[in-house]
Scaffold this motif. Structure first.
Motif, mmCIF file in Angstrom:
data_model
loop_
_atom_site.group_PDB
_atom_site.id
_atom_site.type_symbol
_atom_site.label_atom_id
_atom_site.label_comp_id
_atom_site.label_asym_id
_atom_site.label_seq_id
_atom_site.Cartn_x
_atom_site.Cartn_y
_atom_site.Cartn_z
ATOM 1 N N GLU A 63 0.817 -1.209 0.000
ATOM 2 C CA GLU A 63 0.000 0.000 0.000
ATOM 3 C C GLU A 63 0.855 1.266 0.000
ATOM 4 O O GLU A 63 0.617 2.204 0.758
ATOM 5 N N GLY A 64 1.880 1.279 -0.840
ATOM 6 C CA GLY A 64 2.727 2.453 -0.994
ATOM 7 C C GLY A 64 3.821 2.623 0.044
ATOM 8 O O GLY A 64 4.603 3.559 -0.031
ATOM 9 N N ARG A 65 3.891 1.731 1.006
ATOM 10 C CA ARG A 65 4.935 1.790 2.044
ATOM 11 C C ARG A 65 5.997 0.742 1.754
ATOM 12 O O ARG A 65 5.681 -0.372 1.337
ATOM 13 N N ILE A 66 7.241 1.086 2.015
ATOM 14 C CA ILE A 66 8.315 0.106 1.860
ATOM 15 C C ILE A 66 8.275 -0.844 3.050
ATOM 16 O O ILE A 66 8.451 -0.433 4.198
ATOM 17 N N ALA A 67 8.012 -2.108 2.751
ATOM 18 C CA ALA A 67 7.961 -3.140 3.784
ATOM 19 C C ALA A 67 9.329 -3.761 3.996
ATOM 20 O O ALA A 67 9.634 -4.274 5.078
ATOM 21 N N GLY A 68 10.155 -3.734 2.963
ATOM 22 C CA GLY A 68 11.486 -4.305 3.073
ATOM 23 C C GLY A 68 12.277 -4.075 1.808
ATOM 24 O O GLY A 68 11.745 -3.611 0.788
ATOM 25 N N CYS A 69 13.550 -4.404 1.899
ATOM 26 C CA CYS A 69 14.434 -4.242 0.753
ATOM 27 C C CYS A 69 15.599 -5.212 0.900
ATOM 28 O O CYS A 69 15.919 -5.663 1.999
ATOM 29 N N GLY A 70 16.190 -5.522 -0.210
ATOM 30 C CA GLY A 70 17.345 -6.413 -0.197
ATOM 31 C C GLY A 70 17.753 -6.724 -1.608
ATOM 32 O O GLY A 70 16.990 -6.516 -2.558
ATOM 33 N N GLY A 71 18.953 -7.210 -1.734
ATOM 34 C CA GLY A 71 19.437 -7.470 -3.078
ATOM 35 C C GLY A 71 20.470 -8.562 -3.138
ATOM 36 O O GLY A 71 20.748 -9.249 -2.167
ATOM 37 N N TRP A 72 21.023 -8.657 -4.316
ATOM 38 C CA TRP A 72 22.087 -9.618 -4.553
ATOM 39 C C TRP A 72 23.146 -8.902 -5.382
ATOM 40 O O TRP A 72 22.895 -7.828 -5.932
#
Length: 179
Positions: A63-72
């Motif tokens: 709903e437009g909010r960043i819940a999480g992030c991550g990468g490789w």
């Protein structure tokens, strides 16, 4: 349970990503680390803008909010943000020989235990496998270790980072990727 969408991070996301990372470190490391270790964690964790530039960093939203992030990453750096220059190595990895790096995984405290971390790991593993990597490796925190173990990662080494005399425990883990 929230509905999540995912996309690659853009440069415009950087301020919001930093805020999520700070909230995640401050809230989710408690119970695993002392206050002193949590404060020291900020020196070794955080945003690596190279991941965004490389197009290997994901944002999960609800709903437009960043819940999480991550990468490789296809680069040799195993962990650390832009400010941790001593541990950075921009050399490209060889998928036939090296493990892809799972990097900078953060869940906003409002979204813990809702599948955000598993979704990010899945996105990273699929993208790395699509580029020919057969293994993934990460440097996990104590709060992240259970997620990684439940996702098939095994402990390779228990170690730590010294931040001005404060030891922040870390765990290096790896996993074979399904091709």
């Amino acid at each position: 349970m929230a509905n999540f969408t995912s996309r690659l991070a853009a440069e415009a996301d950087l301020p919001a990503l930093k805020a999520v990372m700070t909230a995640s470190i401050d809230a989710l490391q408690r119970g695993f680390l002392s206050d002193e270790q949590v404060a020291a964690s900020h020196a070794i964790m955080g945003l690596d803008t190279q991941l965004v530039k490389d197009g290997t960093y994901f944002v999960v939203e609800s709903e437009g909010r960043i819940a999480g992030c991550g990468g490789w990453s296809r680069r040799a750096t195993l962990y650390g943000g832009d400010h941790t220059s001593s541990s950075r190595n921009p050399a490209l990895l060889d998928p036939a020989r090296d493990a892809a790096r799972i990097r900078a995984m953060y869940t906003h405290p409002d979204f813990v235990r809702q599948g955000v971390g598993k979704l990010i790991l899945s996105l990273c593993e699929q993208a790395a496998a699509a580029e020919g990597f057969t293994h993934a490796q990460l440097m996990g925190t104590m709060s992240g270790e259970a997620l990684y173990a439940a996702s098939g990662y095994r402990v390779v080494e228990r170690t730590g980072a010294d931040v001005e005399g404060v030891n922040v425990p870390l765990v290096r883990m790896e996993k074979p990727l399904a091709l």
